[in-house]
Design a protein around this motif. Structure first.
Motif, PDB file in Angstrom:
ATOM      1  N   ASP A 142       0.839  -1.188   0.000  1.00  0.00           N
ATOM      2  CA  ASP A 142       0.000   0.000   0.000  1.00  0.00           C
ATOM      3  C   ASP A 142       0.881   1.247   0.000  1.00  0.00           C
ATOM      4  O   ASP A 142       2.093   1.179   0.215  1.00  0.00           O
ATOM      5  CB  ASP A 142      -0.921   0.003   1.227  1.00  0.00           C
ATOM      6  CG  ASP A 142      -1.938  -1.130   1.173  1.00  0.00           C
ATOM      7  OD1 ASP A 142      -2.096  -1.718   0.085  1.00  0.00           O
ATOM      8  OD2 ASP A 142      -2.554  -1.431   2.215  1.00  0.00           O
ATOM      9  N   GLU A 143       0.242   2.388  -0.219  1.00  0.00           N
ATOM     10  CA  GLU A 143       1.004   3.633  -0.304  1.00  0.00           C
ATOM     11  C   GLU A 143       1.763   3.934   0.982  1.00  0.00           C
ATOM     12  O   GLU A 143       2.827   4.560   0.943  1.00  0.00           O
ATOM     13  CB  GLU A 143       0.053   4.800  -0.633  1.00  0.00           C
ATOM     14  CG  GLU A 143      -0.541   4.712  -2.040  1.00  0.00           C
ATOM     15  CD  GLU A 143      -1.441   5.901  -2.346  1.00  0.00           C
ATOM     16  OE1 GLU A 143      -1.605   6.765  -1.450  1.00  0.00           O
ATOM     17  OE2 GLU A 143      -1.957   5.967  -3.475  1.00  0.00           O
ATOM     18  N   ASP A 144       1.238   3.513   2.128  1.00  0.00           N
ATOM     19  CA  ASP A 144       1.904   3.784   3.398  1.00  0.00           C
ATOM     20  C   ASP A 144       2.912   2.704   3.785  1.00  0.00           C
ATOM     21  O   ASP A 144       3.421   2.692   4.901  1.00  0.00           O
ATOM     22  CB  ASP A 144       0.867   3.946   4.519  1.00  0.00           C
ATOM     23  CG  ASP A 144       0.047   2.667   4.725  1.00  0.00           C
ATOM     24  OD1 ASP A 144       0.178   1.737   3.899  1.00  0.00           O
ATOM     25  OD2 ASP A 144      -0.735   2.610   5.697  1.00  0.00           O
TER      26      ASP A 144
END
Length: 568
Positions: free
Chosen positions: A88-90
């Motif tokens: 995921d982006e995080d």
């Protein structure tokens, strides 16, 4: 680190979301409430064995989903991407395991993968300690790995250089052994090639020679018939000596003259006259060639014998190499380079022997560096763990690390590593696991992990999971176990399943697994996982201390919690 664990239809747990934060997280609850299922869920997302018996009664499948926070630039993230997974982006890497009767499914970052891929990543991310892991602590391999990790990054670089040198030496030694094993066979092969090439050179076959000689032999065997046929054909074209014996050429010429006499009156006939003239020229040429060919067919009784002898010689050679002269020439093209390769075997062996001597010297040097690193780390690790054990109510215990020289240098160095424990003053040092109780082993394991986590340059996983680390301890020792876990949690995420309030009091996050009943057609038990703070946490500590929430128990729990905060 693990940021969240979600469990569904696993054992007594119908549905639970377990948030996991940095620092020390403890999981408590009454016996049978489902703490073990929380660990089972963790085991599943870490690539542990999937057993259909863990599926909750009445459910089709169990599932465990974990969310890991990883550095997108880390080796773990790179290995996950190589397996097709996405972060995921995080930087969250999601792992999903489902277990049904007879099968399980593993999804990593949205992509199905073999469970071995997940287990390989988990080894880097998480270290799990339970009763079975105490047995691993007795293993020389795990003891050596612990000492190497404690020695730090420069030592691990030296160890990798040694392993690389050892692998190169193994390759060279294997090639040399193979050369020695096949030397007699190679020499026989080379001798056969030399004999074969010498025979080909003697016979000196030419491309297509066997085909040409076969045709010549056929002609020589029927020479008189061929010559008579050529003479008859020439006579048919040229005719006899008198005007009454015209041949084909003469007849065509008569036809041409007859047509030519009136060709000027008819265009079509003129064209036919030209064609008759062309036929006449062709017949004259054929007659001349037949006459010349017949003159060349002089009988030579010795030539046929020569041809047959040459054919026999070529046939003997060809049978050994495929059947034709062209097959012989193809074999020669391959045999030459192969003979050169075989003749260079002695040179290659000498080069390998020299290389092996150089690698032996290199290996001795790299092994010496590894040994020096281990010797230095062994003393420091022994002193550090002994100090930790004193704080864990094992004041008379002495931890030791012994290096035992191996008969020969191996891929991991020139020595085995053995961890020992002196249980009390005056006792002899004994290998771990011999004479130590389960509680003592738990404390030794914790002391080793704290030592590894606090060592400079030590490589450590981002998460530790402990089950039964407090087995067999109580009182002041239990308080010190909690203190050490809190110390370890300053460097890594720590998740502990415990039944001791003295340990739970040191938690940064306290999760309680509780059991409830749902009424329906059947009575279904389920477990909930909730975070407790404030008065709820004091009440849980009181239950763990005395089994009640009496005023005295609550007061004792509050005091314990206050002391743990001060003691950190």
């Amino acid at each position: 680190m693990i940021s969240e664990l979600r469990i569904g239809d696993l054992g007594v747990i119908e549905e639970a979301t377990i948030p996991l934060s940095p620092g020390l997280t403890v999981i408590t609850g009454e016996t049978g409430a489902g703490k073990t299922m929380v660990l089972s869920g963790l085991s599943l997302i870490l690539g542990g064995r999937a057993d259909a018996s863990v599926v909750r009664s009445g459910a089709d499948r169990a599932r465990a989903e974990g969310r890991f926070l990883v550095d997108p630039a880390s080796e773990v993230a790179e290995r996950a991407r190589e397996a097709g997974a996405e972060l995921d982006e995080d930087g969250t890497l999601v792992v999903l395991r489902t277990v049904a009767q007879g099968r399980s499914r593993t999804v990593l970052g949205g992509v199905g993968v073999p469970v071995a891929v997940l287990a390989g990543l988990a080894d880097t991310l998480v270290t799990v300690h339970g009763q079975a892991d105490q047995a691993r602590l007795r293993s020389p391999r795990h003891q050596r790995a612990a000492l190497d990790a404690f020695a730090g990054a420069p030592h691990l670089v030296a160890l990798e250089e040694h392993r690389s040198a050892w692998a190169r030496r193994q390759d060279a030694a294997s090639e040399l052994a193979e050369l020695d094993r096949t030397m007699a066979e190679r020499r026989r092969e080379a001798e056969l090639l030399r004999v074969g090439l010498a025979e080909v050179e003697r016979v000196n076959p030419q491309p297509g020679e066997d085909t040409e000689l076969a045709a010549e032999a056929e002609r020589l065997a029927h020479l008189e018939d061929v010559r008579a046929a050529a003479a008859r054909a020439h006579g048919a074209l040229s005719g006899g000596d008198g005007p009454d014996e015209p041949g084909a050429s003469g007849l065509v010429d008569q036809a041409r003259r007859a047509a030519d006499a009136v060709a000027s009156h008819d265009v079509t006939l003129a064209g036919l006259t030209e064609r008759l003239a062309e036929v006449g020229y062709l017949l004259d040429d054929l007659a001349a060639e037949l006459s010349g060919y017949a003159d060349t067919l002089e009988a030579d009784p010795g030539r046929l014998d020569q041809v047959q002898a040459r054919r026999a010689e070529l046939s003997t050679l060809a049978r050994a190499h495929g059947g034709t002269v062209d097959d012989v020439l193809t074999w020669v093209e391959a045999a030459g380079p192969r003979l050169l390769e075989l003749d260079q075997g002695d040179d290659r062996r000498a080069a390998l022997a020299a290389e092996l001597a150089d690698l032996d010297a290199t290996l001795a040097a790299t092994a010496a560096r590894v040994t020096a690193g281990r010797a230095d780390a062994a003393g420091r690790l022994a002193a550090t763990v002994t100090d930790e054990l004193a704080g864990l109510a094992m004041a008379d215990a002495t931890f030791g690390v012994v290096l035992r020289e191996l008969p020969e240098i191996g891929p991991w160095g020139a020595e085995d590593v053995e961890m020992t424990l002196v249980g009390h003053a005056g006792a002899p040092p004994r290998p771990l696991g011999q004479g130590a109780s389960g509680g003592e082993l738990s404390r030794v394991m914790l002391a080793v992990e704290v030592a590894l986590a606090t060592a400079p340059d030590a490589q450590r996983p981002s998460t530790f999971v402990f089950d039964e680390v407090d087995a067999g301890v109580g009182g002041r020792a239990a308080v010190e176990v909690g203190r050490r876990l809190a110390e370890l949690a300053r460097h890594s995420q720590v998740v502990v399943v415990t039944h001791l309030a003295q340990v739970a009091a040191y938690a940064d996050q306290h999760l309680v697994v509780s059991r409830s009943s749902k009424q329906g057609v059947d009575v279904v038990t389920a477990s909930d996982v909730r975070r407790v703070d404030g008065a709820d946490r004091v009440a849980e500590l009181a239950r763990m201390l005395s089994g009640t929430d009496s005023a005295t128990a609550l007061e004792h729990a509050a005091e314990l919690l206050e002391r743990s905060v001060v003691g950190r």
